[in-house]
Design an enzyme around this catalytic site. Structure first.
Site, short mmCIF file in Angstrom:
data_model
loop_
_atom_site.label_atom_id
_atom_site.label_comp_id
_atom_site.label_asym_id
_atom_site.label_seq_id
_atom_site.Cartn_x
_atom_site.Cartn_y
_atom_site.Cartn_z
N LYS A 117 5.67 48.08 12.43
CA LYS A 117 6.05 46.97 13.30
C LYS A 117 7.55 46.70 13.25
O LYS A 117 8.12 46.14 14.19
CB LYS A 117 5.25 45.73 12.96
C1 LIG Z 1 -0.24 46.72 13.50
C2 LIG Z 1 -0.62 47.93 12.71
C3 LIG Z 1 -1.44 48.95 13.25
C4 LIG Z 1 -2.07 48.86 14.63
O1 LIG Z 1 -1.13 48.96 15.66
P1 LIG Z 1 -1.53 48.46 17.14
O2 LIG Z 1 -0.28 48.60 17.92
O3 LIG Z 1 -1.94 47.01 16.96
O4 LIG Z 1 -2.64 49.30 17.62
C5 LIG Z 1 -1.72 50.07 12.47
N1 LIG Z 1 -1.23 50.17 11.21
C6 LIG Z 1 -0.44 49.22 10.66
C7 LIG Z 1 0.04 49.39 9.28
C8 LIG Z 1 -0.09 48.08 11.40
O5 LIG Z 1 0.68 47.14 10.84
#
Ligand SMILES: *Cc1c(COP(=O)(O)O)cnc(C)c1O
Length: 463
Positions: free
Chosen positions: A110
């Site tokens: 993120k």
């Molecule tokens: C948010 C997240 C995901 C999922 O990503 P999306 O864009 O919501 O599908 C997968 N792995 C981690 C570690 C995340 O923080």
């Protein structure tokens, strides 16, 4: 070239600029913003970009979506990533690769989007002469990434709500150890659902909403999606052979990251099949195999960032796969609300499954994957990444040929308990965050009560 215009997946708005879309997040009709037409990179431009740095690829991609005259901060936004390649590729097998998205300030993917959103928001608000109070409920990764992105930025204030004593210490410390006047952490005496309800209640409170200039940076924000297309462009161009495509396996929750892969493909990047990797919260796996999109109860797993039953960004794919049928999308979303689910029309489903497949990876297979990767390579991977690798393997067994890239979405040290249980080894924090446990924490404990939370926000930010 005229600037990109955006419309809502539910048909209520068209002709929006990127600046509108950035600050609004959700469209006023409840839909999600999508480009009116998708931009593309010419074959010559793509050839130029093969081997380009992350920042150079960003500088080529971002203006296509935000306009030529909007500052894009590509040369500085990712400075805090601790790896010189920003999102490096690691070879795991003859044609199997990991794309590490974990070198940002909070060790999770993120950060890639949030580090860019920070300067973009600040700049957009300053130009609009506005201030915004961003509120965010988090069960883990989003809060930390938002804090690191917004700390010290002009025109923004950030309040993160987390459920007190219900998130891991590593996750909490990424949010609470950043000292900045414009950031506040609320430890809510309640659950994550309480935190989310409080955020919703604040948005529903019109007086308060205007008083503090309420805003959000959640994963339906289109700006987050486009920041994530960059690493699909760089990695697919690096691995493509003789014009061949590169497949991706993506640990999926809200469908933002994998949708970015689909957008990169529209740009002309050599992206092939997209594998949706889910944990036991398998709404997308069920939907792609049966056509029925029906949220179930959320079960807790070792991969909490994917413990989601409503996958918001899927609405964007439904819209595109139906040829931009806003009436259909509005109808399906209405059914979701009133009947608890909907059936994807056969034609739309078959369009989706031409490009996507989905696999559910249960808790045991997740732990097995962490253990076998460690045994074979000495590498510790986190549970989310393990789910991606397990799904990639199933895609391979189902016949995919050529390079498959699995997105590594979190560092093992972010989920130490699960990693140690599976491998017997405790992961250590990488050097750039090694002092995490020595930093002082800043948070305020509050009851899960709307007036208390509103009062704290007004008081702390002196509004
Ligand atoms: C948010 C997240 C995901 C999922 O990503 P999306 O864009 O919501 O599908 C997968 N792995 C981690 C570690 C995340 O923080």
């Amino acid at each position: 070239m005229p600037d990109m215009r955006y419309r809502s997946t539910r048909g209520g708005v068209t002709g929006q600029s990127f600046a509108d879309v950035l600050l609004a997040g959700l469209a006023p009709d409840g839909g999600l913003f999508v480009p009116e037409t998708y931009p593309s990179l010419s074959p010559a431009r793509l050839e130029d970009l093969a081997g380009a740095s992350f920042a150079d690829a960003a500088a080529a991609v971002l203006p296509l979506f935000i306009g030529q005259d909007t500052p894009h901060f590509a040369d500085t936004a990712w400075d805090r990533f601790a790896h010189p390649a920003t999102t490096p590729l690691v070879q795991m097998g003859a044609d199997d690769f990991l794309l590490e998205l974990v070198h940002g300030p909070t060790l999770a993917f993120k950060d890639v989007a949030m580090q860019w959103l920070g300067p973009m928001f600040s700049d957009g608000l300053a130009k609009a002469g506005r201030q915004m109070t961003i509120v965010c409920a988090t069960s883990g990764d989003t809060g930390g990434a938002a804090v690191e992105a917004m700390a010290g930025r002009q025109a923004t204030r950030l309040c993160v709500l987390h459920p007190e004593n219900r998130i891991s210490e590593v996750q909490r410390r990424f949010m609470t150890t950043v000292a900045a006047d414009n950031v506040m952490n609320l430890a809510v005496r309640g659950t994550f659902d309480d935190c989310q309800s409080l955020v919703k209640a604040m948005f529903a409170d019109e007086t308060f909403r205007h008083q503090v200039g309420l805003g959000a940076v959640n994963s339906i924000n289109w700006a987050r999606i486009i920041a994530q297309t960059i690493y699909y462009v760089t990695s697919s161009l690096t691995l493509s052979r003789q014009g061949g495509v590169v497949h991706y396996a993506v640990p999926t929750g809200n469908f933002g990251d994998i949708l970015a892969g689909w957008v990169a493909k529209r740009l002309g990047a050599p992206v092939g099949h997209l594998i949706v990797a889910t944990n036991e919260n398998d709404i997308l796996t069920r939907c792609l195999s049966t056509g029925s999109y029906r949220p179930d109860r959320v079960v807790e797993t070792q991969s909490p960032s994917m413990d989601i039953q409503v996958s918001s960004n899927f609405e964007r794919l439904l819209f595109e796969a139906s040829g931009g049928d806003a009436d259909l999308v509005r109808h399906l979303m209405h059914q979701l609300k009133t009947e608890g689910g909907f059936d994807v029309p056969t034609q739309v489903l078959s369009t989706i499954t031409e490009e996507f497949s989905a696999y559910r990876v249960d808790e045991e297979a997740t732990a097995d994957k962490m253990a076998t990767v460690f045994a074979q390579s000495g590498r510790l991977i986190d549970p989310h990444t393990a789910i991606g690798l397990a799904a990639a393997e199933r895609g391979r067994q189902a016949g995919l040929q050529g390079p498959i890239v699995t997105l590594s979405t979190a560092h093992a040290a972010k989920f130490p308990a699960a990693v140690e249980a599976a491998t017997g080894v405790a992961p250590t924090l990488p050097p750039h965050v090694r002092d995490l446990f020595g930093r002082p924490e800043h948070m305020i404990s509050v009851d899960a009560e709307l007036e208390a939370v509103k009062g704290q926000i007004l008081h702390s930010f002196a509004l």
